[in-house]
Scaffold this motif. Structure first.
Motif, PDB file in Angstrom:
ATOM      1  N   SER A  97       0.817  -1.202   0.000  1.00 33.04           N
ATOM      2  CA  SER A  97       0.000   0.000   0.000  1.00 33.04           C
ATOM      3  C   SER A  97       0.860   1.265   0.000  1.00 33.04           C
ATOM      4  N   ARG A  99       3.509   1.408  -1.472  1.00 28.53           N
ATOM      5  CA  ARG A  99       4.168   1.340  -2.785  1.00 28.53           C
ATOM      6  C   ARG A  99       5.692   1.315  -2.637  1.00 28.53           C
ATOM      7  N   GLU A 220     -10.552   3.691  -2.327  1.00 24.25           N
ATOM      8  CA  GLU A 220      -9.870   4.316  -3.463  1.00 24.25           C
ATOM      9  C   GLU A 220      -8.380   3.947  -3.479  1.00 24.25           C
ATOM     10  N   ILE A 221      -7.775   3.859  -2.296  1.00 25.09           N
ATOM     11  CA  ILE A 221      -6.343   3.529  -2.235  1.00 25.09           C
ATOM     12  C   ILE A 221      -6.119   2.084  -2.696  1.00 25.09           C
ATOM     13  N   ARG A 223      -7.972   0.589  -4.856  1.00 23.64           N
ATOM     14  CA  ARG A 223      -8.170   0.629  -6.307  1.00 23.64           C
ATOM     15  C   ARG A 223      -6.897   1.091  -7.031  1.00 23.64           C
ATOM     16  N   GLN A 224      -6.162   1.994  -6.393  1.00 26.75           N
ATOM     17  CA  GLN A 224      -4.874   2.420  -6.974  1.00 26.75           C
ATOM     18  C   GLN A 224      -3.901   1.245  -7.068  1.00 26.75           C
ATOM     19  N   GLU A 227      -4.729  -0.898  -9.934  1.00 32.69           N
ATOM     20  CA  GLU A 227      -4.247  -0.277 -11.163  1.00 32.69           C
ATOM     21  C   GLU A 227      -2.753  -0.539 -11.359  1.00 32.69           C
TER      22      GLU A 227
END
Lengths: 388, 98
Positions: A97, A99, A220-221, A223-224, A227
């Motif tokens: 999360s 990244r 939303e995080i 969903r990132q 992606e």
């Protein structure tokens, strides 16, 4: 220029780490991955790397230190196995999360209990939804190459995800075999400098990581992250292509062996593909049109490439080195899902093999192939090499 | 919901620009409100020292000037440390009309 040496899967990881020269390695030893930080610590002691080696008191601390260093902007690597991986679990989804492009040498070993130091994939399969990239390697050469490619894939601006580079405990990690190494400067030129997105040490552009996000932003995080996973296969292919140009060694997301005209295909992962491929050869000599597909990239799951290789088969056997107790085995579930989504119905058997390091022999692969050839198909889970 | 950003517009990696606490109205959490009685205040600034949320306003000359209700969570430390009992803790319900 390159040099060839006799080395083990673990030493190949350590050698890749020496050449990558990461900023931070935080690790805690656990069989069968112990060799990796042990050998790397010699490189540190001998001044061969600039790495800050953090010797922590547990795997949980190891991955926590790795995560903190990674979001600070450092290039970070570590290694672990089995219950060590399980102890790290809490931090894995956080690293994904945040990244944090950590490159992780995961040496597959059975999760206890009973205590067992040998290979199966129960440790990494338990992490398949943690948001990390999973790459499974067949031999020491592939492990070495994948550690180097892994840096590029993980740190790519469209990806920014941590990566597990998996190899089979003892079978690959401790087996000595010839491995071709790149030169140090070739490795450095290939990986380049890390260009972190939001490094905490960039005090001119301060950010906070890991804020509270409840019903408003958590979704939303995630969903990132979905992606980011969608970009992995493209980036993987770009990096693998560039790597193949430099070294001549090509690593597609799935490794197909004599599948083009095959009626019956075994799907398998990691070192056991060797025995399966040998069995393909011997059965081909006896006139059977069989093939083997080895899944290399498991997360994200390369469904299109898999369907493309399987679509013309008459029957399929999926061999899992992990059980999902109370549900179909993990790889089998994914393969079935990929075929279903493609509108293809091919009878598919599911086999669990090799738990706790139980050897997987060519005759085990032949047993699965003969089920396919003799049309002994059913959805019930079967076991290879198990005593009744 | 409509004022919230979609996933494409959010910064990556759970990050938010630092110092965003300056924009967060922690005063919304308050159930008890400290009310300053200026006439009793001797400007010892013990409340200013002890306030965990920088919610006591003071002048450069070292005089207390009021309470910042945007941040004040109503913990009551200021009232407890005041030697002159110059701060009263009052229920927020008394101020609903405001």
């Amino acid at each position: 220029m390159s040099r060839k040496d006799i080395t083990s899967g673990n030493w190949a990881v350590a050698e890749a780490m020496r050449q990558i020269n990461p900023d931070v390695v935080a690790a805690y030893p656990i069989t069968p991955s112990t060799d990796i930080p042990m050998r790397f610590s010699e490189f540190v002691a001998d001044g061969l790397v600039d790495t800050n080696l953090v010797t922590v008191e547990s795997e949980h601390s190891a991955i926590s230190a790795c995560l903190a260093a990674s979001v600070s902007g450092a290039r970070v690597m570590t290694a672990s196995s089995a219950n060590g991986v399980a102890l790290m679990h809490e931090i894995f989804p956080i690293a994904a999360s945040y990244r944090a492009p950590i490159v992780f040498g995961l040496v597959n070993r059975s999760l206890g209990a009973p205590i067992n130091i040998h290979c199966d994939h129960s440790d990494s399969m338990a992490e398949r939804d943690s948001g990390w990239i999973h790459i499974y390697c067949e031999d020491g050469q592939e492990v070495y190459d994948t550690m180097i490619m892994g840096v590029r894939i993980a740190e790519h601006k469209d990806v920014l995800l941590p990566v597990f580079v998996c190899q089979d405990g003892f079978i690959t990690s401790h087996c000595f075999e010839p491995v071709e190494f790149m030169e140090d400067d070739e490795v450095q030129a290939f990986i380049g400098e890390r260009d972190p997105l939001f490094p905490l040490l960039d005090i001119d552009n301060p950010v906070a990581y890991g804020s509270l996000a409840l019903t408003d932003y958590y979704f939303e995080i995630k969903r990132q992250q979905v992606e980011a996973m969608k970009h992995v296969e493209r980036v993987y292919k770009e990096v693998a292509q560039e790597f193949a140009k430099k070294t001549g060694r090509d690593y597609p997301v799935v490794d197909t062996y004599r599948t083009d005209d095959a009626d019956h295909i075994i799907v398998i992962m990691s070192s056991a593909a060797g025995a399966a491929k040998d069995t393909v050869d011997s059965l081909r000599e006896r006139g059977h049109k069989v093939g083997c597909m080895r899944i290399r990239l498991f997360r994200p799951f390369p469904a299109a490439a898999i369907v493309d290789a399987l679509k013309d088969a008459r029957s399929i056997a999926v061999l899992d080195r992990a059980a999902s107790l109370g549900a179909p085995a993990p790889l089998f579930t994914e393969i079935k899902g990929a075929l279903y989504d493609a509108g293809i119905h091919i009878p598919t058997n599911t086999y669990v093999y090799g738990l706790g390091g139980r050897d997987f022999f060519p005759h085990n692969a032949e047993e699965a192939f003969m089920d396919l050839i003799n049309n002994k198909m059913s959805p019930e889970e079967r076991y290879l090499g198990l005593r009744e | 919901m409509s004022s919230l950003k979609g996933w494409k517009d959010l910064p990556l990696a759970t990050t938010v620009p630092a110092s965003t606490s300056e924009e967060v109205q922690t005063g919304q959490w308050r159930s008890m409100r400290p009310v300053w009685n200026e006439a009793e205040c001797i400007h010892c600034l013990q409340c200013w020292v002890q306030c965990p949320d920088n919610s006591i306003k003071a002048s450069p000359e070292g005089k207390m000037t009021g309470i910042e209700y945007f941040f004040c969570k109503g913990c009551g430390i200021c009232a407890a440390v005041c030697p002159k009992k110059a701060i009263d803790m009052r229920p927020e319900s008394e101020f609903i009309e405001q």
